[in-house]
Design a protein around this motif. Structure first.
Motif, PDB file in Angstrom:
ATOM      1  N   ILE A 176     -23.360  30.181  19.838  1.00  0.00           N
ATOM      2  CA  ILE A 176     -24.489  30.640  20.649  1.00  0.00           C
ATOM      3  C   ILE A 176     -25.499  31.280  19.705  1.00  0.00           C
ATOM      4  O   ILE A 176     -25.193  32.266  19.030  1.00  0.00           O
ATOM      5  CB  ILE A 176     -24.029  31.642  21.720  1.00  0.00           C
ATOM      6  CG1 ILE A 176     -23.044  30.967  22.679  1.00  0.00           C
ATOM      7  CG2 ILE A 176     -25.220  32.201  22.484  1.00  0.00           C
ATOM      8  CD1 ILE A 176     -22.390  31.928  23.644  1.00  0.00           C
ATOM      9  N   ARG A 200     -34.604  28.775  25.526  1.00  0.00           N
ATOM     10  CA  ARG A 200     -34.912  29.473  26.773  1.00  0.00           C
ATOM     11  C   ARG A 200     -35.319  30.890  26.395  1.00  0.00           C
ATOM     12  O   ARG A 200     -34.608  31.585  25.670  1.00  0.00           O
ATOM     13  CB  ARG A 200     -33.704  29.523  27.704  1.00  0.00           C
ATOM     14  CG  ARG A 200     -33.979  30.314  28.991  1.00  0.00           C
ATOM     15  CD  ARG A 200     -32.733  30.469  29.845  1.00  0.00           C
ATOM     16  NE  ARG A 200     -32.248  29.190  30.323  1.00  0.00           N
ATOM     17  CZ  ARG A 200     -31.072  28.676  30.003  1.00  0.00           C
ATOM     18  NH1 ARG A 200     -30.274  29.340  29.173  1.00  0.00           N
ATOM     19  NH2 ARG A 200     -30.697  27.503  30.469  1.00  0.00           N
ATOM     20  N   THR A 215     -35.494  34.617  26.847  1.00  0.00           N
ATOM     21  CA  THR A 215     -34.664  35.563  27.577  1.00  0.00           C
ATOM     22  C   THR A 215     -35.237  36.980  27.579  1.00  0.00           C
ATOM     23  O   THR A 215     -34.845  37.800  28.405  1.00  0.00           O
ATOM     24  CB  THR A 215     -33.248  35.599  26.970  1.00  0.00           C
ATOM     25  OG1 THR A 215     -33.347  35.920  25.569  1.00  0.00           O
ATOM     26  CG2 THR A 215     -32.565  34.240  27.119  1.00  0.00           C
ATOM     27  N   ARG A 224     -32.832  32.123  23.441  1.00  0.00           N
ATOM     28  CA  ARG A 224     -31.529  31.500  23.196  1.00  0.00           C
ATOM     29  C   ARG A 224     -31.766  30.027  22.910  1.00  0.00           C
ATOM     30  O   ARG A 224     -32.427  29.331  23.697  1.00  0.00           O
ATOM     31  CB  ARG A 224     -30.603  31.659  24.395  1.00  0.00           C
ATOM     32  CG  ARG A 224     -29.321  30.844  24.227  1.00  0.00           C
ATOM     33  CD  ARG A 224     -28.302  31.084  25.307  1.00  0.00           C
ATOM     34  NE  ARG A 224     -27.244  30.080  25.255  1.00  0.00           N
ATOM     35  CZ  ARG A 224     -26.124  30.142  25.927  1.00  0.00           C
ATOM     36  NH1 ARG A 224     -25.888  31.173  26.712  1.00  0.00           N
ATOM     37  NH2 ARG A 224     -25.220  29.191  25.824  1.00  0.00           N
ATOM     38  N   LEU A 244     -30.964  26.298  22.928  1.00  0.00           N
ATOM     39  CA  LEU A 244     -30.177  25.490  23.860  1.00  0.00           C
ATOM     40  C   LEU A 244     -29.445  24.387  23.102  1.00  0.00           C
ATOM     41  O   LEU A 244     -29.993  23.756  22.198  1.00  0.00           O
ATOM     42  CB  LEU A 244     -31.089  24.875  24.920  1.00  0.00           C
ATOM     43  CG  LEU A 244     -31.879  25.881  25.767  1.00  0.00           C
ATOM     44  CD1 LEU A 244     -32.744  25.145  26.786  1.00  0.00           C
ATOM     45  CD2 LEU A 244     -30.953  26.866  26.463  1.00  0.00           C
ATOM     46  N   SER A 245     -28.210  24.156  23.469  1.00  0.00           N
ATOM     47  CA  SER A 245     -27.374  23.155  22.802  1.00  0.00           C
ATOM     48  C   SER A 245     -26.905  22.131  23.823  1.00  0.00           C
ATOM     49  O   SER A 245     -27.318  22.127  24.983  1.00  0.00           O
ATOM     50  CB  SER A 245     -26.178  23.830  22.125  1.00  0.00           C
ATOM     51  OG  SER A 245     -25.251  24.300  23.099  1.00  0.00           O
ATOM     52  N   ASP A 288     -24.260  22.193  25.280  1.00  0.00           N
ATOM     53  CA  ASP A 288     -23.562  22.883  26.361  1.00  0.00           C
ATOM     54  C   ASP A 288     -24.524  23.298  27.467  1.00  0.00           C
ATOM     55  O   ASP A 288     -24.098  23.648  28.569  1.00  0.00           O
ATOM     56  CB  ASP A 288     -22.838  24.123  25.831  1.00  0.00           C
ATOM     57  CG  ASP A 288     -21.650  23.767  24.957  1.00  0.00           C
ATOM     58  OD1 ASP A 288     -21.032  22.720  25.214  1.00  0.00           O
ATOM     59  OD2 ASP A 288     -21.356  24.514  24.017  1.00  0.00           O
ATOM     60  N   ASP A 289     -25.832  23.286  27.159  1.00  0.00           N
ATOM     61  CA  ASP A 289     -26.842  23.703  28.128  1.00  0.00           C
ATOM     62  C   ASP A 289     -27.659  22.528  28.656  1.00  0.00           C
ATOM     63  O   ASP A 289     -28.272  22.628  29.715  1.00  0.00           O
ATOM     64  CB  ASP A 289     -27.810  24.706  27.482  1.00  0.00           C
ATOM     65  CG  ASP A 289     -27.089  25.868  26.812  1.00  0.00           C
ATOM     66  OD1 ASP A 289     -26.460  26.645  27.545  1.00  0.00           O
ATOM     67  OD2 ASP A 289     -27.145  25.979  25.576  1.00  0.00           O
ATOM     68  N   LEU A 290     -27.696  21.433  27.913  1.00  0.00           N
ATOM     69  CA  LEU A 290     -28.549  20.300  28.237  1.00  0.00           C
ATOM     70  C   LEU A 290     -27.715  19.038  28.403  1.00  0.00           C
ATOM     71  O   LEU A 290     -26.712  18.851  27.709  1.00  0.00           O
ATOM     72  CB  LEU A 290     -29.585  20.085  27.111  1.00  0.00           C
ATOM     73  CG  LEU A 290     -30.473  21.304  26.808  1.00  0.00           C
ATOM     74  CD1 LEU A 290     -31.111  21.157  25.435  1.00  0.00           C
ATOM     75  CD2 LEU A 290     -31.536  21.451  27.879  1.00  0.00           C
TER      76      LEU A 290
END
Length: 218
Positions: free
Chosen positions: A65, A147, A149, A174, A176-177, A179-181
């Protein structure tokens, strides 16, 4: 014969906003001045280790992260020295510059009104308001989906009409990887490009135990 320009042209950092599908660029926001510094924190994501489960100690469950913090300066001084060419700055100071950044984290008024209309018509489920794909651009080799934050503004100087003319904007983001996309989306594609570039640079040199004062692993 060409003359030496004196100094290289410095690229500007900023944001690229694309539609949610990553197919079209909606707008760009360039920094007036590139930030003096950038803070990055990477938190590894290891597998949860339960008592007696020795195999999990070496496993990574996904990309780390990554959080990013920068501070942006906005100053109207140069533009106010040429009022004839900068009527908007004379009238509103740096309000438009701040609005460009604030709009990144704000849904459009049209989307807000549309969501309210759906709620009033009795729609059982109103989906979250759409937002663009935000890319942090820091040179040609660093285009990162992010994103925002954290967002804070310190207005430091004002004109006679109380319009801000100098401010500092602190942003926390943050990265985005996958895991987010969604895998296969534009954002995930950009993440994989950056990950492959980092992996290639990390492997640029062969192992050298002698540099560490070792002849081998005991």
């Amino acid at each position: 014969m060409t003359s030496f320009p004196g100094s290289p042209r410095t690229l500007k950092g900023g944001f690229v906003l694309m539609d949610a599908d990553g197919k079209a660029v909606l707008r760009t926001v360039a920094f007036q001045y590139n930030p003096d510094g950038l803070s990055r924190t990477l938190t590894p994501r290891g597998a949860k280790i339960d008592a007696g489960d020795r195999l999990e100690g070496l496993r990574l469950v996904g990309p780390p992260i990554e959080t990013i913090k920068i501070e942006i300066e906005i100053d109207a001084t140069d533009r106010l020295e040429k009022p004839g060419s900068n009527a908007d700055t004379v009238a509103n100071g740096i309000a438009a510059d701040l609005a460009e950044l604030e709009a990144i984290i704000s849904p459009s008024p049209d989307d807000i009104a549309a969501a309210d209309g759906l709620a009033r018509s009795g729609t059982l489920e109103v989906l979250p308001l759409p937002s663009p794909l935000v890319l942090l651009a820091l040179g040609r080799n660093r285009l990162v989906p992010v994103r925002i934050t954290e967002f804070s503004i310190v207005e430091e100087a004002f004109d006679t009409q109380l319009n801000p003319i100098r401010a500092r904007v602190s942003l926390g983001m943050r990265a985005l990887s996958i895991d987010d996309l969604a895998f296969g989306s534009k954002g995930a594609e950009l993440f994989m490009v950056a990950a492959r570039r980092r992996d290639k640079m990390a492997k640029r040199r062969p192992p050298n135990m002698q540099a560490l004062g070792l002849t081998g692993v005991p």
